[in-house]
Design a protein around this motif. Structure first.
Motif: not given
Length: 75
Positions: A23-35
């Motif tokens: 239940s998050v946007g693609r940018s939040s998925v990217r942030k989780l990945m980048d972190s």
């Protein structure tokens, strides 16, 4: 969304599907990945996420949310 059955039966999920599941946007998925919290697998030029990693992150986010609510006096 997903063809032929339960989405969680798939082993590798797209960025869009992970966002829907969490239940998050693609940018939040990217942030989780980048972190480093959500490992990604490169399949050609596409990113995929292993279902077990998505489950682990979902559980961690749930715990963090519950802990934050308790710290704020809400639980």
């Amino acid at each position: 969304m997903f063809f032929g059955g339960d989405i969680m039966e798939a082993l590798l999920l797209t960025e869009r599907v992970v966002g829907e599941l969490l239940s998050v946007g693609r940018s939040s998925v990217r942030k989780l990945m980048d972190s480093g919290r959500l490992p990604a697998v490169h399949v050609g030029r596409s990113l995929r996420f292993h279902v077990d990693d998505v489950r682990r992150v979902a559980e961690a986010l749930r715990r963090e949310s519950a802990e934050a609510a308790q710290a704020d006096g809400g639980g």
